[in-house]
Scaffold this motif. Structure first.
Motif, PDB file in Angstrom:
ATOM      1  N   UNK A 165      11.984 -31.533  14.171  1.00 43.54           N
ATOM      2  CA  UNK A 165      12.496 -30.203  14.386  1.00 43.54           C
ATOM      3  C   UNK A 165      12.071 -29.200  13.332  1.00 43.54           C
ATOM      4  N   UNK A 166      11.799 -29.764  12.170  1.00 46.46           N
ATOM      5  CA  UNK A 166      11.326 -28.574  11.162  1.00 46.46           C
ATOM      6  C   UNK A 166       9.956 -28.197  11.312  1.00 46.46           C
ATOM      7  N   UNK A 167       8.971 -29.097  11.591  1.00 42.45           N
ATOM      8  CA  UNK A 167       7.645 -29.123  12.373  1.00 42.45           C
ATOM      9  C   UNK A 167       7.297 -28.029  13.323  1.00 42.45           C
ATOM     10  N   UNK A 168       8.324 -28.296  14.275  1.00 40.48           N
ATOM     11  CA  UNK A 168       8.375 -27.391  15.446  1.00 40.48           C
ATOM     12  C   UNK A 168       8.886 -25.846  15.063  1.00 40.48           C
ATOM     13  N   UNK A 169       9.783 -25.980  14.432  1.00 39.50           N
ATOM     14  CA  UNK A 169      10.405 -24.624  13.954  1.00 39.50           C
ATOM     15  C   UNK A 169       9.347 -23.777  13.150  1.00 39.50           C
ATOM     16  N   UNK A 170       8.382 -24.540  12.534  1.00 38.27           N
ATOM     17  CA  UNK A 170       7.404 -23.736  11.813  1.00 38.27           C
ATOM     18  C   UNK A 170       6.383 -23.289  12.762  1.00 38.27           C
ATOM     19  N   UNK A 171       6.100 -24.360  13.677  1.00 38.24           N
ATOM     20  CA  UNK A 171       4.937 -23.826  14.777  1.00 38.24           C
ATOM     21  C   UNK A 171       5.427 -23.088  15.685  1.00 38.24           C
ATOM     22  N   UNK A 172       6.610 -22.908  16.011  1.00 40.08           N
ATOM     23  CA  UNK A 172       7.046 -21.987  17.041  1.00 40.08           C
ATOM     24  C   UNK A 172       7.547 -20.429  16.481  1.00 40.08           C
ATOM     25  N   UNK A 173       7.304 -20.481  15.417  1.00 43.42           N
ATOM     26  CA  UNK A 173       7.716 -19.218  14.698  1.00 43.42           C
ATOM     27  C   UNK A 173       7.668 -18.881  13.187  1.00 43.42           C
ATOM     28  N   UNK A 174       8.287 -19.873  12.435  1.00 44.07           N
ATOM     29  CA  UNK A 174       8.345 -19.632  10.854  1.00 44.07           C
ATOM     30  C   UNK A 174       7.236 -19.604  10.219  1.00 44.07           C
ATOM     31  N   UNK A 175       6.081 -20.507  10.497  1.00 40.21           N
ATOM     32  CA  UNK A 175       5.082 -20.333   9.673  1.00 40.21           C
ATOM     33  C   UNK A 175       4.110 -19.102   9.755  1.00 40.21           C
ATOM     34  N   UNK A 176       4.157 -18.309  11.078  1.00 49.83           N
ATOM     35  CA  UNK A 176       3.808 -17.343  11.442  1.00 49.83           C
ATOM     36  C   UNK A 176       4.470 -16.022  10.679  1.00 49.83           C
ATOM     37  N   UNK A 177       5.850 -16.266  10.449  1.00 49.79           N
ATOM     38  CA  UNK A 177       6.536 -15.312   9.832  1.00 49.79           C
ATOM     39  C   UNK A 177       6.214 -15.257   8.354  1.00 49.79           C
ATOM     40  N   UNK A 178       6.196 -16.726   7.909  1.00 45.96           N
ATOM     41  CA  UNK A 178       5.836 -16.544   6.395  1.00 45.96           C
ATOM     42  C   UNK A 178       4.289 -15.934   6.175  1.00 45.96           C
ATOM     43  N   UNK A 179       3.371 -16.236   7.178  1.00 46.71           N
ATOM     44  CA  UNK A 179       2.086 -15.654   6.917  1.00 46.71           C
ATOM     45  C   UNK A 179       2.124 -14.020   6.917  1.00 46.71           C
ATOM     46  N   UNK A 180       3.032 -13.528   8.009  1.00 47.18           N
ATOM     47  CA  UNK A 180       3.098 -12.154   8.098  1.00 47.18           C
ATOM     48  C   UNK A 180       3.792 -11.635   6.639  1.00 47.18           C
ATOM     49  N   UNK A 181       4.759 -12.110   6.181  1.00 45.76           N
ATOM     50  CA  UNK A 181       5.435 -11.755   4.872  1.00 45.76           C
ATOM     51  C   UNK A 181       4.181 -11.476   3.754  1.00 45.76           C
ATOM     52  N   UNK A 182       3.256 -12.436   3.884  1.00 46.72           N
ATOM     53  CA  UNK A 182       2.073 -12.297   2.738  1.00 46.72           C
ATOM     54  C   UNK A 182       1.093 -11.410   3.110  1.00 46.72           C
ATOM     55  N   UNK A 183       0.885 -11.224   4.530  1.00 42.05           N
ATOM     56  CA  UNK A 183      -0.638 -10.310   4.944  1.00 42.05           C
ATOM     57  C   UNK A 183       0.021  -8.870   5.075  1.00 42.05           C
ATOM     58  N   UNK A 184       1.164  -8.687   5.475  1.00 42.21           N
ATOM     59  CA  UNK A 184       1.600  -7.420   5.829  1.00 42.21           C
ATOM     60  C   UNK A 184       1.720  -6.428   4.576  1.00 42.21           C
ATOM     61  N   UNK A 185       2.360  -6.958   3.368  1.00 39.99           N
ATOM     62  CA  UNK A 185       2.423  -5.866   2.408  1.00 39.99           C
ATOM     63  C   UNK A 185       1.063  -5.765   1.732  1.00 39.99           C
ATOM     64  N   UNK A 186       0.004  -6.729   1.692  1.00 39.21           N
ATOM     65  CA  UNK A 186      -1.267  -6.330   1.051  1.00 39.21           C
ATOM     66  C   UNK A 186      -1.971  -5.395   1.893  1.00 39.21           C
TER      67      UNK A 186
END
Length: 335
Positions: A165-186
Motif C-alpha cells: 500500500x505504501x508503494x501505491x500511495x506514493x505512485x498514486x499521489x504522494x511522490x508527485x506531491x513531494x516533487x511539487x514541494x521541491x520544484x514549486x518553491x524553486x
C-alpha cells in the motif's frame, strides 16, 4: 475521529466541514471555468492553464464530496469508482500546478512566449496522461478501494490491506506531491527574483512610463497572481503529507480531529482559493462580474417598476411615455 477496530469513525462535525469545503471548491472551480468562457478578451494562456487546473479541482471536489458523504466501509463498486476518479483528479492537479509554474518561469524569466506556448501540448500529455496511466494500472491490479480513512477523510484511495500500500500511495499521489514541494518553491523564487530585478532596473524610467496604459505592461496583474498558486498548493496540501508521514511511523497522532479536519479542508479547497485569488481579487474579472450582476439587478428593478406603472394606469390606457423612455434606453445600451 477515533479508530474502532479496523474501521475509522468520522464524526458528523468533520463530515459537515469537509462537505462544505467541497461545495465551495466546486463553486469556485465552476466560476473560474465560466469566467474564462464568458469573457473572451481575458483568455490568456496562463488563465487557460488555470482552467485546466480548475477542471481537475472540480473533479476532485465532486469525488471527495461523494466519498465524505458516503463514508465508505467496504471495497464496494462505488468506493472503487470514487477512489479512481479522485486519484486521477488529485494527481492531475499536482501536474497542472507544476505546469503553470514552469510556464510562468519560461515566459517571465526566460522571456520567451513562443517557447512557453509550445509547452502547452506536452503539458496536456503529461498532466492528463500520467495520472490516467497510474489510475488504470492501480485499478487493473485492484489496488484502489477502502483505506479506513488512514490518509483520507471518508473517501476511498489505496486499499489499506494491500501489502504494498505504501508503494501505491506514493505512485498514486504522494511522490508527485513531494516533487511539487521541491520544484514549486524553486521556480517561484526564481520568478519573484526576476520580477524584483526587472522592477528595480526600470525604476529610473517610471516617470517616463507612468503615462503609458497599464495594459501595455509586460505581464498583466492577473498573470502575476498565478505565481501564488504554488504557495496556495503547499499551504493546503501539507496536512495530507503530515498524516501520510504519521501513518508510516504508525503514530496515533494521525487520528487527531484537528489534523483530520485540516486534511479534509486542504485537499478540497484549492478550487476555492484559486477562485478568490484569480476571480474576486482580479480587477478586470471582478469589474465584469459586477457589471453583469448590476445589469441583472437593474433589469429586474426596471421590470418591476414598469409593472407597477401599468397597475396604476386606468384600464385600456398604454404607458406611451414609458415606452419611449424604454426605447431610448435600449438604443443607448446598444451603442
Amino acid at each position: 475521529m477515533a479508530l474502532l477496530g479496523n474501521q475509522t469513525v468520522i464524526h458528523l462535525s468533520e463530515q459537515t466541514i469537509v462537505l462544505f469545503s467541497c461545495a465551495l471548491s466546486f463553486l469556485g472551480s465552476t466560476l473560474i471555468i465560466l469566467t474564462y468562457i464568458i469573457f473572451k478578451d481575458l483568455r490568456t494562456t496562463p488563465r487557460k492553464l488555470l482552467v485546466y487546473l480548475s477542471v481537475s479541482d472540480w473533479l476532485s471536489a465532486v469525488s471527495y464530496a461523494f466519498g465524505v458523504w458516503r463514508v465508505f466501509h467496504t471495497d464496494s463498486l462505488d468506493c472503487v469508482v470514487q477512489g479512481a476518479i479522485s486519484t486521477f483528479a488529485n494527481t492531475s492537479s499536482f501536474f497542472w500546478t507544476v505546469a503553470i509554474a514552469v510556464y510562468l518561469y519560461v515566459f517571465i524569466v526566460r522571456s520567451s512566449q513562443r517557447v512557453a506556448d509550445s509547452l502547452v501540448l506536452p503539458f496536456h500529455f503529461i498532466s492528463w496522461g500520467v495520472p490516467l496511466s497510474i489510475t488504470v494500472a492501480a485499478l487493473s491490479l485492484s489496488k484502489i478501494g477502502y483505506d479506513a480513512s488512514e490518509v483520507s477523510v471518508g473517501w476511498c484511495w489505496v486499499k489499506i490491506r494491500a501489502p504494498d500500500r505504501v508503494l501505491w500511495m506514493l505512485l498514486t499521489g504522494k511522490i508527485w506531491e513531494f516533487l511539487a514541494y521541491l520544484t514549486l518553491p524553486v521556480l517561484y523564487i526564481l520568478i519573484k527574483r526576476h520580477i524584483h530585478i526587472a522592477h528595480t532596473a526600470l525604476s529610473e524610467y517610471r516617470p517616463i512610463l507612468s503615462n503609458r496604459p497599464q495594459s501595455h505592461s509586460f505581464f498583466s496583474m492577473a498573470d502575476m497572481k498565478l505565481t501564488l498558486i504554488p504557495i496556495i498548493f503547499i499551504v493546503l496540501r501539507i496536512w495530507s503529507t503530515v498524516r501520510f508521514i504519521l501513518l508510516l511511523t504508525d503514530s496515533p497522532a494521525r487520528l487527531n480531529p484537528v489534523l483530520v479536519t485540516l486534511h479534509g479542508i486542504g485537499n478540497t479547497s484549492q478550487g476555492t482559493a484559486n477562485c478568490i485569488m484569480f476571480v474576486f481579487f482580479t480587477q478586470p474579472i471582478r469589474t465584469r462580474l459586477c457589471k453583469v450582476f448590476c445589469c441583472c439587478c437593474k433589469c429586474g428593478a426596471e421590470a418591476q417598476h414598469s409593472q407597477d406603472d401599468r397597475h396604476r394606469l386606468p384600464p385600456g390606457q398604454e404607458p406611451s411615455t414609458q415606452r419611449e423612455e424604454d426605447s431610448t434606453s435600449r438604443v443607448l445600451t446598444d451603442k
